[in-house]
Design an enzyme around this catalytic site. Structure first.
Site, mmCIF file in Angstrom:
data_model
loop_
_atom_site.group_PDB
_atom_site.id
_atom_site.type_symbol
_atom_site.label_atom_id
_atom_site.label_comp_id
_atom_site.label_asym_id
_atom_site.label_seq_id
_atom_site.Cartn_x
_atom_site.Cartn_y
_atom_site.Cartn_z
ATOM 1 N N GLU A 72 0.877 -1.160 0.000
ATOM 2 C CA GLU A 72 0.000 0.000 0.000
ATOM 3 C C GLU A 72 0.917 1.214 0.000
ATOM 4 O O GLU A 72 1.794 1.311 0.864
ATOM 5 C CB GLU A 72 -0.882 -0.007 1.252
ATOM 6 C CG GLU A 72 -1.882 1.110 1.191
ATOM 7 C CD GLU A 72 -2.745 1.254 2.434
ATOM 8 O OE1 GLU A 72 -2.748 0.357 3.281
ATOM 9 O OE2 GLU A 72 -3.394 2.308 2.522
ATOM 10 N N ARG A 74 6.201 -13.472 8.926
ATOM 11 C CA ARG A 74 6.789 -12.139 8.808
ATOM 12 C C ARG A 74 8.220 -12.127 9.325
ATOM 13 O O ARG A 74 8.602 -12.965 10.119
ATOM 14 C CB ARG A 74 5.996 -11.140 9.654
ATOM 15 C CG ARG A 74 4.689 -10.734 9.079
ATOM 16 C CD ARG A 74 3.936 -9.867 10.083
ATOM 17 N NE ARG A 74 4.268 -8.467 9.965
ATOM 18 C CZ ARG A 74 3.686 -7.645 9.107
ATOM 19 N NH1 ARG A 74 2.794 -8.088 8.254
ATOM 20 N NH2 ARG A 74 4.010 -6.366 9.078
ATOM 21 N N LYS A 82 5.017 2.376 11.034
ATOM 22 C CA LYS A 82 4.997 3.692 10.381
ATOM 23 C C LYS A 82 4.619 4.783 11.357
ATOM 24 O O LYS A 82 5.208 5.858 11.373
ATOM 25 C CB LYS A 82 3.951 3.695 9.259
ATOM 26 C CG LYS A 82 4.367 2.899 8.053
ATOM 27 C CD LYS A 82 3.193 2.723 7.095
ATOM 28 C CE LYS A 82 3.402 1.453 6.298
ATOM 29 N NZ LYS A 82 2.227 0.915 5.694
HETATM 30 P P1 ATP Z 1 3.484 -2.310 7.625
HETATM 31 O O1 ATP Z 1 2.204 -1.933 8.303
HETATM 32 O O2 ATP Z 1 4.538 -2.811 8.536
HETATM 33 O O3 ATP Z 1 3.993 -1.279 6.692
HETATM 34 P P2 ATP Z 1 1.906 -3.772 5.770
HETATM 35 O O4 ATP Z 1 1.591 -5.214 5.753
HETATM 36 O O5 ATP Z 1 0.809 -2.838 6.059
HETATM 37 O O6 ATP Z 1 3.141 -3.580 6.736
HETATM 38 P P3 ATP Z 1 2.053 -3.380 2.951
HETATM 39 O O7 ATP Z 1 2.599 -2.209 2.278
HETATM 40 O O8 ATP Z 1 0.604 -3.563 2.866
HETATM 41 O O9 ATP Z 1 2.539 -3.267 4.455
HETATM 42 O O10 ATP Z 1 2.827 -4.711 2.603
HETATM 43 C C1 ATP Z 1 3.180 -5.145 1.324
HETATM 44 C C2 ATP Z 1 3.566 -6.579 1.432
HETATM 45 O O11 ATP Z 1 4.689 -6.738 2.264
HETATM 46 C C3 ATP Z 1 2.465 -7.443 2.021
HETATM 47 O O12 ATP Z 1 2.355 -8.615 1.247
HETATM 48 C C4 ATP Z 1 2.930 -7.736 3.412
HETATM 49 O O13 ATP Z 1 2.456 -8.981 3.846
HETATM 50 C C5 ATP Z 1 4.456 -7.734 3.232
HETATM 51 N N1 ATP Z 1 5.111 -7.413 4.483
HETATM 52 C C6 ATP Z 1 4.933 -6.319 5.255
HETATM 53 N N2 ATP Z 1 5.677 -6.375 6.362
HETATM 54 C C7 ATP Z 1 6.357 -7.549 6.318
HETATM 55 C C8 ATP Z 1 7.297 -8.204 7.192
HETATM 56 N N3 ATP Z 1 7.670 -7.643 8.339
HETATM 57 N N4 ATP Z 1 7.793 -9.400 6.804
HETATM 58 C C9 ATP Z 1 7.427 -9.954 5.653
HETATM 59 N N5 ATP Z 1 6.557 -9.400 4.800
HETATM 60 C C10 ATP Z 1 6.009 -8.208 5.112
HETATM 61 MG MG MG Z 2 -0.678 -2.067 4.951
#
Ligand code: ATP
Ligand code: MG
Length: 849
Positions: free
Chosen positions: A277, A503, A513
């Site tokens: 996102e 993760r 964030k």
């Molecule tokens: P965050 O809130 O930490 O930014 P998110 O899941 O909201 O993480 P996105 O931008 O939606 O962030 O994530 C893009 C992709 O990266 C998704 O498929 C998510 O599952 C993966 N991802 C995010 N954080 C991790 C992590 N710590 N380890 C492995 N994959 C991750």
């Molecule tokens: Mg997200």
């Protein structure tokens, strides 16, 4: 020591573990305290006592007392001692309950730990049987490849929360063997099939951009593109989670024609996507998702999309969009196609209408509270359908149209909900929201829409539109797989298979964030790319090569479990990556004048030195040696001592790469401060007449130095050297409520006036050359030249990295102003240059932390 080890053995630890624990001071004192306070003398009531107490001690030593007090630990240890808490799951249940500030009465803690709940093998078997029946169609397709996600789904069943995982696994394996034959048979058949599939894939046309990225090597970053980068980044696809995924087309479909169409559209090639996102900068956790998705496609010669999941107009911004692509490229991957969820807004809308027409969605006017109550409320009571659920289709269609026209206010009770199954045990089936009103301009579609689809509605359908073969995401989405599949089937479209991996979590920092933003706003860090953070732009600015990140991720492997790694271990991985392919330069952080008394003013020795002592292929460079040198202030002491091996009055040490060692004959101090201002030394064995020169005496210690020599522009002056330590004082800042005051004000030190040898200009030059080459390759890779960001794989100044001998790894910071870096055809120093260096990582682990 002996007594300590014995007390651990008495408490139930195996001998070897007792001994290793006793050696770890911090852990041992936590364990001692637990054993003492809970009066633990033997393990007769609980065979697992030793390991459970050790886990408790480990937790205690990393958790602040406000969250887990001594009394809490004592209570848990006693429960272990009397055999009430028998498993790690139970213990963790109690720990989490207490850490979250739950009720501290014994009854409450026992409840949270599932004390007294015994799940029998028969009960487990019954649930396994139910699961096998419910998921029969999925399982029939994927069989043994599904084992770990079946495990995960069963662990989510409320009744099995306290069952032994081993029991579940045993029971599942028995059921799998009964239905699908043995695992060995499956593995054999699978290996044969994937061999055949690979052979078929190889005959297909080249895999486009990914193939080229393959060639370029991880990062395309000069020093990373050599041997180390490509080699290790393959085994995570050959073993574990990623090796067990289904073959293309192997995922079940509601109609067989959907599979046929899918195979035709994909040509049998793997299609994955990385779906961030665009609401923030990527962090180190994302590098795992990038390596998994792009890497899996690359490994199988397939395609990977970069898809911006931009369904929330409130948080998304162009800067994030640009930065994400930039980082993906920096890591060495080129998206096959760049798409946006918003590309599909029209199609998604049409499918929402279709869903209503199929009586599988309805417009609901309940308030958030009403929805919550109908879903069972806080007490998880019975679930109820609301009045809107059964309203006529035509009415819902009309209300949805009104919503699309902006007829409802934001926050007003009017949403489109999927009509799923309120009787299902999985909350993801309780009539999820599909569309809501948001009256905000969207960064791409402007004011075209005032209704936006939710993640649950969008993600699976976009995966379906793009014919994703493997929808890889993290385990917090396990429960969502059911709704993902429900929606695809409800609309009778191609249904991708979602598979979930663990993760990556980093301990010693946080990635949230919201929290980082707070530090940025408070000025506690210098923006999102402050090198003390673990966003990828911060790691890049800190000089960490993309190849180091990829080989770190690869080294961890991919499983369904969350991987928690300390920042210290990450740094260790970076260090060993940098070890062999980073040039080494002489660098003096705090210069102190060293004058060679027996060397004439006009004497110049031209020394050719290797750029790396263990890697001859890196070549060599030239530096001058003259009468006037600088050494590091820390390498000289006015009073010698036994434990000091470097320069002191009367003592002889070597100068790295110089022909002779030096002996300190005297020194000068500042009259007012008493500080040493100059050291005088003899260049031992040297003579202006070569015939009189004596052989250099043998020495044990060598120190680094730089020479004053204007004609060679030596030394190179460093305006600022920024030394970074851990940003936080505690080991696990993510667990703290008050993370702001955990920021260590000494985590950044700025040293002015360091000096570096002239070899830096050669490194800058070679980095510039490879950047130019990569920019050219990048242009050829991207079909749309406007998408090619300047600077190829990127990385900028930070690509100029070196090991300051005996000091640390450094890189040039983005704040540096060097004509040689910024201007084509410019080499060496210029007026107005300002060299700023970042401390990337130390040469050895800092054991004092
Ligand atoms: P965050 O809130 O930490 O930014 P998110 O899941 O909201 O993480 P996105 O931008 O939606 O962030 O994530 C893009 C992709 O990266 C998704 O498929 C998510 O599952 C993966 N991802 C995010 N954080 C991790 C992590 N710590 N380890 C492995 N994959 C991750
Ligand atoms: Mg997200």
């Amino acid at each position: 020591m002996e007594a300590r080890v014995q007390s651990y053995i008495d408490a139930g630890l195996p001998k070897a573990k007792a001994e290793s624990t006793a050696k770890n001071d911090k852990l041992a004192s936590a364990l001692d305290e637990i054993i003492l306070n809970a009066s633990i003398t033997d393990a007769s009531k609980n065979p697992k006592q030793g390991n459970l107490l050790l886990h408790l001690a480990t937790t205690a030593s990393t958790t602040p007392q406000e969250q887990l007090s001594k009394d809490d630990l004592t209570m848990l240890a006693k429960l272990v001692n009397v055999g009430s808490i028998q498993s790690l799951d139970q213990l963790n249940g109690g720990i989490s309950h207490l850490k979250a500030g739950g009720d501290r009465s014994k009854e409450a803690v026992e409840k949270a730990s599932g004390v007294g709940i015994i799940v029998t093998a028969e009960q487990v078997a019954t649930h396994v049987k139910d699961y096998m029946t419910q998921s029969a169609s999925t399982l029939a397709e994927t069989t043994w490849a599904n084992l770990s996600s079946a495990m995960a789904s069963l662990k989510l069943v409320e009744d099995l929360k306290w069952a032994s995982p081993l029991e579940i696994k045993k029971s599942l394996e028995a059921a799998f063997t009964e239905s699908f034959g043995t695992k060995e048979e499956y593995n054999k058949a699978n290996a044969a099939a994937s061999k055949a599939a690979k052979a078929a894939g190889a005959a297909k046309p080249k895999a486009g951009a990914n193939g080229a990225a393959d060639k370029k090597g991880a990062g395309g970053d000069a020093q990373a593109s050599t041997s180390t980068a490509n080699a290790p980044v393959s085994n995570m696809f050959e073993e574990g989670f990623l090796a067990a995924l289904h073959p293309v087309g192997g995922n079940p479909q509601i109609h067989d024609y959907l599979r046929q169409e899918h195979l035709k559209a994909t040509g049998g090639l793997v299609h994955t996507r990385f779906p961030p996102e665009p609401n923030g900068y990527l962090h180190i956790g994302h590098s795992k998702a990038i390596a998994v998705n792009f890497g899996y496609a690359q490994y199988h010669k397939g395609h990977c999309y970069l898809r911006y999941d931009d369904t929330n107009p409130e948080a998304e911004e162009q800067v994030y969009i640009d930065s994400i692509l930039d980082i993906v490229r920096w890591l060495g991957y080129e998206p096959w196609k760049i798409t946006y969820s918003s590309d599909h807004f029209q199609k998604l809308y049409e499918l929402a209408v279709e869903l209503i027409k199929r009586d599988k969605a309805y417009m609901c006017h309940c308030t958030a509270e009403e929805i919550h109550e109908n879903r069972g409320g806080a007490d998880h009571g019975p679930r109820k359908a609301c009045a809107h659920r059964t309203r006529p289709i035509a009415e819902s269609l009309e209300a949805f149209e009104k919503m699309k026209q902006g007829g409802y206010k934001e926050g007003e009770s009017a949403i489109l909900r999927m009509k799923q199954d309120l009787n299902d045990g999985n909350p993801q089936m309780w009539d999820l929201i599909a569309y809501r009103t948001v009256k905000k301009s969207h960064h791409r579609t402007g004011n075209d829409w005032c209704i936006y689809p939710t993640y649950d509605f969008t993600h699976c359908l976009c995966d379906s539109f793009e014919n994703i073969t493997h929808s890889l995401c993290t385990t917090e989405f396990i429960q969502s797989r059911v709704s993902y599949e429900w929606l695809c089937d409800a609309l009778e479209v191609y249904k991708p298979r979602q598979s979930e991996y663990g993760r990556l979590r980093l301990q010693g920092t946080f990635l949230s964030k919201r929290k980082i933003l707070k530090l940025v706003e408070l000025g506690l860090v210098k923006g999102w790319d402050d090198p003390r953070l673990y966003t990828l732009i911060a790691l890049r600015r800190r000089g960490i090569p993309p190849g180091a990140i990829l080989s770190f991720v690869n080294g961890l492997g991919v499983t369904t479990a969350t991987t928690t790694i300390t920042t210290a271990r990450f740094e260790q991985a970076v260090r060993s990556y940098l070890e062999l392919n980073t040039p080494r330069l002489m660098f003096v952080l705090k210069p102190l004048k060293l004058t060679l008394e027996n060397v004439p003013e006009d004497y110049v020795e031209n020394i050719e030195k290797p750029l790396h002592t263990k890697n001859a292929s890196m070549g060599s460079n030239k530096i001058p040696l003259t009468k006037h040198l600088y050494i590091d202030a820390s390498d000289f002491r006015t009073v010698d001592s036994k434990d000091f091996f470097r320069l002191a009055p009367g003592k002889t040490v070597g100068l790295l790469y110089a022909s002779y060692p030096v002996t300190c004959t005297s020194f000068k101090t500042d009259e007012q401060t008493g500080e040493v201002t100059e050291v005088i030394a003899r260049y031992e064995g040297f003579s202006t007449n070569p015939e009189e020169a004596k052989p250099a005496p043998k020495v044990k210690t060598y120190i680094q130095w730089v020479a004053q020599h204007a004609p060679s522009n030596s030394p190179v002056q460093v305006s600022e050297t920024r030394i970074f330590k851990q940003l936080f004082k505690s080991d696990d800042p993510a667990a703290l409520k008050d993370y702001v005051s955990d920021v260590d004000p000494d985590s950044l030190q700025v040293v002015k006036g360091a000096m570096i040898e002239v070899g830096i200009w050669d490194i800058i030059d070679s980095v510039k050359k490879s950047e130019k080459k990569e920019a050219q390759e990048q242009k050829e890779l991207t079909s749309d030249p406007s998408e090619a960001l300047s600077g190829g794989a990127g990385g900028g100044n930070a690509r100029v990295r070196f090991q300051g001998l005996r000091t640390a790894y450094f890189c040039v910071d983005s704040d540096a102003k060097l004509k040689a870096l910024q201007e084509e055809g410019h080499k060496g120093p210029s007026d107005g240059d300002e060299l700023v260096l970042n401390w990337t990582v130390s040469l050895k682990e800092d054991k004092t932390k």
